[in-house]
Write a protein that holds these residues in place. Structure first.
Motif, mmCIF file in Angstrom:
data_model
loop_
_atom_site.group_PDB
_atom_site.id
_atom_site.type_symbol
_atom_site.label_atom_id
_atom_site.label_comp_id
_atom_site.label_asym_id
_atom_site.label_seq_id
_atom_site.Cartn_x
_atom_site.Cartn_y
_atom_site.Cartn_z
ATOM 1 N N ASN A 1 -21.655 62.030 15.905
ATOM 2 C CA ASN A 1 -21.708 61.965 14.655
ATOM 3 C C ASN A 1 -22.588 60.958 13.946
ATOM 4 N N ASN B 1 -20.724 67.188 14.144
ATOM 5 C CA ASN B 1 -22.313 67.462 13.575
ATOM 6 C C ASN B 1 -23.218 67.773 14.831
ATOM 7 N N CYS C 1 -21.051 67.474 9.364
ATOM 8 C CA CYS C 1 -21.093 66.561 8.305
ATOM 9 C C CYS C 1 -22.074 66.760 7.210
ATOM 10 N N SER D 1 -19.048 63.280 2.440
ATOM 11 C CA SER D 1 -19.720 62.557 3.704
ATOM 12 C C SER D 1 -20.994 61.479 3.105
ATOM 13 N N SER E 1 -15.964 61.086 9.312
ATOM 14 C CA SER E 1 -15.785 62.241 10.007
ATOM 15 C C SER E 1 -14.435 62.978 9.772
#
Length: 271
Positions: free
Chosen positions: A95, A121, A150, A191, A228
């Protein structure tokens, strides 16, 4: 010939990294050495030079091998010897911000089981690291196939996503543990990588970075989070109910806004 080379590569990787096969990693893709190097880099950043031992007899992690929704991937972490563990660290290696959460347990905490929904991701290892009361570290991992968690849009406008932000609910039971609860918090957990579907600009990051749950006067757990964690986080946890009391939840996000909620626990029935 290509199949033969792939099989030889897989055998060599499995011999060098035996945990890859048990963790469900497709060794034939040839990326396991890269993933090992990635984990070494991340773990050094988070834990410094502290040694991390294999911990399959202390901590386990479950996740779908292939995520149905990369923005809502269910993760279950179980601690097999709860009295030895004071914190659990969750790391999603590939991620953009790998250190997904740290969950520290207080006197009313029971680390037997933690459930989270996270964003994934890329195809990645997901590590759970148990930190014992004397500061030792033990890790386990699983492999998840997902892509774009994400960057996935929330599905509504930013304004709609922020409606009722901070609203909390808690439910009890539903599993095998006698003292099990699920906390739900309304928050989009932007995010910073999602595109606003109206303006076509990136929505600035804004996410829950701290959640503290208390039972009576004692802490159950404190969670430090990052991008996350999924939108509208759902956190399943177990707790030590030594007496009847009330749960209190404190939550705050990266904008400096905080919320508080309280709910009574089910009445404890002593035998």
């Amino acid at each position: 010939m290509k199949l033969l080379r792939d099989l030889i590569t897989a055998a060599c990787i499995a011999a060098t990294y035996p945990a890859a096969v048990s963790a469900g990693v497709s060794a034939i893709d040839g990326r396991e050495p890269e993933r090992q190097a990635r984990w070494q880099e991340i773990s050094a950043y988070i834990f410094g030079d502290r040694p991390i031992e294999a911990g399959d007899d202390l901590i386990t992690i479950e996740a779908p091998a292939r995520a149905q929704d990369p923005a809502l991937v269910p993760i279950t972490v179980r601690v097999l010897r709860k009295d030895e563990v004071r914190a659990v660290h969750l790391v999603i290696d590939d991620n953009p911000s790998p250190y997904a959460a740290k969950i520290s347990f207080g006197p009313a905490g029971d680390p037997s089981e933690i459930k989270l929904r996270v964003r994934v991701n890329d195809y990645t290892n997901v590590h759970a690291v148990a930190e014992t009361s004397d500061g030792e570290l033990y890790q386990t991992r699983t492999f998840v196939k997902a892509s774009g968690g994400c960057t996935a849009p929330i599905g509504v406008s930013d304004a709609e996503a922020l409606q009722n932000v901070g609203r909390m609910k808690m439910k009890f039971g539903g599993g095998d543990h006698p003292n099990e609860a699920t906390l739900m918090i309304r928050h989009p957990n932007f995010s910073g990588m999602q595109i606003n579907q109206v303006t076509r600009l990136h929505t600035p990051a804004r996410y829950l970075d701290r959640i503290r749950v208390s039972y009576g006067e004692q802490t159950v757990f404190e969670l430090t989070g990052d991008i996350s964690l999924s939108s509208d986080p759902v956190i399943g946890f177990t707790y030590d109910q030594s007496e009847n009391g009330e749960f209190t939840v404190h939550a705050s996000d990266t904008k400096g806004v905080s919320w508080k909620g309280s709910v009574g626990a089910p009445v404890r029935m002593d035998e």
